[in-house]
Design an enzyme around this catalytic site. Sequence first.
Site, PDB file in Angstrom:
ATOM      1  N   ASP A 152       0.851  -1.186   0.000  1.00  0.00           N
ATOM      2  CA  ASP A 152       0.000   0.000   0.000  1.00  0.00           C
ATOM      3  C   ASP A 152       0.881   1.229   0.000  1.00  0.00           C
ATOM      4  OD1 ASP A 152      -2.736   1.158   0.227  1.00  0.00           O
ATOM      5  OD2 ASP A 152      -1.733   2.188   1.867  1.00  0.00           O
ATOM      6  N   THR A 153       0.503   2.217  -0.797  1.00  0.00           N
ATOM      7  CA  THR A 153       1.275   3.451  -0.883  1.00  0.00           C
ATOM      8  C   THR A 153       0.364   4.638  -0.615  1.00  0.00           C
ATOM      9  OG1 THR A 153       2.772   2.460  -2.490  1.00  0.00           O
ATOM     10  CG2 THR A 153       2.731   4.869  -2.397  1.00  0.00           C
TER      11      THR A 153
END
Length: 211
Positions: free
Chosen positions: A83-84
């Site tokens: 996840d960014t």
Amino acid sequence: GEIVRVLLASASERRFDWLNGRYESIELICKPLLSKEKNIENDVNVEQQSLDICFTKAESAALEWILRDSEAIDSPDLIIVSDTLVEAPGGKIALGKPKDKMEAASMLLRLSGKRHRVWSSTAILTRNNNQYQKLHSNWRYKIWTDYAVVEFDNLSEENLSSLVENNSWVGKAGGYDFAGEAGEYTKIIEGDEVTVLGFSKQAIDEFEAII
């Protein structure tokens, strides 16, 4: 050596492109998770949110795989989820993926002429490493989180409208694609490019050690 089957449980073409073809010893499969992504909460710091979202993705990946059939012939050796999040300049607020052009433009205006952090949390799931924590069934996981500092040029009205009109913001946290057109206006001040493109650098180091 044996070929390692790696499942990238992500809808991100950018992540797939980065991994695919880079390592000769892996066979990469890409299947987005079926479950809906956890929403951003504004009262939790961005690093923690990136970690939390990554953990829920890891849980979903393990459960979805168990439901499919853990003995299936195409079962992966490793699963990667990531996840960014883009942290707004000044901190505290996570910029997710814009819903429309208006939101994309407002995110880009917030980033214009400033530095911000990009956080990536990546989990590796495996069934044969006792140093990892238990998840579901016989899947175990470990999560790493890294950030990079990105500086945005001052965007002229023309640059801004071009970034918005060409839809390069679609599906991108913070409304910009570092590896795409926005690359002309951005540079990394601290940290690694891979963190901006969607993976924790430490997780990739671990991955390279495993394969």
